[in-house]
Design a protein around this motif. Sequence first.
Motif, PDB file in Angstrom:
ATOM      1  N   PHE A 105       1.098  -1.417  -0.162  1.00 26.74           N
ATOM      2  CA  PHE A 105      -0.205   0.085  -0.111  1.00 26.74           C
ATOM      3  C   PHE A 105       1.101   1.442  -0.185  1.00 26.74           C
ATOM      4  O   PHE A 105       0.879   2.110   0.798  1.00 26.74           O
ATOM      5  N   LEU A 118      -3.602   6.717   2.050  1.00 24.58           N
ATOM      6  CA  LEU A 118      -4.073   5.310   2.733  1.00 24.58           C
ATOM      7  C   LEU A 118      -2.776   4.590   4.276  1.00 24.58           C
ATOM      8  O   LEU A 118      -3.019   3.613   5.109  1.00 24.58           O
ATOM      9  N   LEU A 147      -3.753   2.946   7.338  1.00 27.91           N
ATOM     10  CA  LEU A 147      -3.876   1.970   8.197  1.00 27.91           C
ATOM     11  C   LEU A 147      -3.187   2.201   9.317  1.00 27.91           C
ATOM     12  O   LEU A 147      -3.425   1.139   9.919  1.00 27.91           O
ATOM     13  N   ALA A 193      -8.373  -0.747   3.330  1.00 31.62           N
ATOM     14  CA  ALA A 193      -7.639  -0.311   1.961  1.00 31.62           C
ATOM     15  C   ALA A 193      -9.084  -0.898   1.083  1.00 31.62           C
ATOM     16  O   ALA A 193      -9.694  -0.013   0.179  1.00 31.62           O
ATOM     17  N   TRP A 244     -11.331   2.470   1.535  1.00 32.59           N
ATOM     18  CA  TRP A 244     -10.967   2.931   0.586  1.00 32.59           C
ATOM     19  C   TRP A 244     -11.012   4.047  -0.434  1.00 32.59           C
ATOM     20  O   TRP A 244     -11.472   4.779  -1.715  1.00 32.59           O
ATOM     21  N   TYR A 245     -10.592   2.215  -1.539  1.00 36.48           N
ATOM     22  CA  TYR A 245     -10.262   2.686  -2.737  1.00 36.48           C
ATOM     23  C   TYR A 245     -12.088   2.135  -3.334  1.00 36.48           C
ATOM     24  O   TYR A 245     -12.666   3.364  -4.460  1.00 36.48           O
ATOM     25  N   LEU A 282      -6.262  -6.744  -4.055  1.00 38.79           N
ATOM     26  CA  LEU A 282      -6.795  -6.951  -2.152  1.00 38.79           C
ATOM     27  C   LEU A 282      -7.154  -8.655  -2.370  1.00 38.79           C
ATOM     28  O   LEU A 282      -5.928  -8.800  -1.287  1.00 38.79           O
TER      29      LEU A 282
END
Length: 486
Positions: A65, A70, A74, A182, A185-186, A466
């Motif tokens: 990442f 991001l 995390l 993640a 977030w995406y 992911l």
Amino acid sequence: MLLQFKQTGSFRLKTLSVLTAIALTGCSLAPDLPPAPTAVPTAYAQSPADTAAPQVADLSWQAFFQEPRLQQLLTQALTQNHDLKLAVLNVERVRALYQISDSNRYPALDLSASQSRQRLPADLSQSGSGSIQQQASVTVGSSWELDLFGKVRNQSEQALQQLFAGEAAQQAAKVSLLAEVAGSWYSYASNLQLLTLAEHSAASYQQSLQLTERKVALGAASELTLSQQQSLLATSQADVARYQRLLQRDLNALQLLLAKPGADLSAWLPTAQESLQPSSLQLPELAPGSPALLLTQRPDIAQAEHQLKAANANIGVARAAFFPSISLTASAGTASNELSGLFNGGSGSWSFVPNISLPIFNMGRTQANLQLAETDRTIALETYQHSIQQAFREVSDQLADKAGYQAQLKALQELERSSFRSKQLSQARYDAGADSYLQLLDAERSWYSARQQLSTAQLNYLQAQLGLYKALGGGWQELPGTTTAQ
């Protein structure tokens, strides 16, 4: 001479008894672990040809990442997430239980000191007159169970394997947390891109609708054209509302994962302009490597393996319950009726109490405990095998998704380019009077739909990357010199 021989023979007998007890202490009734018959494939069916890509085992999560915001999210999640904190606390709890169980393998020493003072009336005193009696003592006591059949050692081994399983569960929780943060977030970036597209389209359709209404009023356009324009505007407005709702859900998910309800996370989220540039949201490619690596990379497989070993050690504990249990209790110290004479000569005291316990009849409870332990091990073995098979399936599924979404993404990119070109040509032909406005609206509708499909495919491909990272067991390594809350 005879007395010396008797003393020497007695000493040898005692020495032999002690050595025998020590030798028996090394015995264990735990069975050998059964072999896992699960076959490990030599390669994945959808394994990519790119062998230059790094493997998960060689990457820290910071190297995977790479987006700075991001990474900050995390890091916050690893520090503040409640589920991960519970996993850490559970490891601490199991570690304490192991220390308690392992301490039973060694003798325990206790120091006690006491002093008592008592007055006896004349009718209870042997002297016939009232008297005051007092006593003081200092004693060091020890208790120890001889582990002749490995019961205590297997209990310690079981607790140790439970500790290892708890640590693996903590790593699995970390992997899931990183992937979930993640993914949200995406998803936020993708929905923001779709919202921006829908808002631009709605604004454009609103202007076109106003122009069409004027043309209808002047008789230069038909009611059908006006109806088509209204449909496009309503569709784009519905999309705006839908993506606003999805954005809020993504934000709620991130706030929960970071344990910050209602917090402003805008500094760590992509902007609308960045969301329109998918190249800034890419993830590095991964090589899945050999399927056998999953046995060491996946924390959930390691957890199932340690639980199997713990269940196997528990069988040794259950078997030892059929045999005698011998415990030794000894104490030594000094006692006196005067505190000042507590350490004078002749005040020493000691006691030695060996105890043996042999089960005779308990309504089949001991046998039932053994059957329970054996059944638990069978369950743990099945769980271990299922974990391995499930891991292989997840990696294969993610590889298939990744390859499929990659091919779909290329096709949709071409579709979006051709749709946009058709829209430009239709606009030019409409301006030149060669096409009707309905043809232009149809071209705009096709481009808008293709743009939506492309954005969704981009998110699906990122989610597949992911998922592959998580399925391969990555996400718990750290960069050298970095620390987390764990």
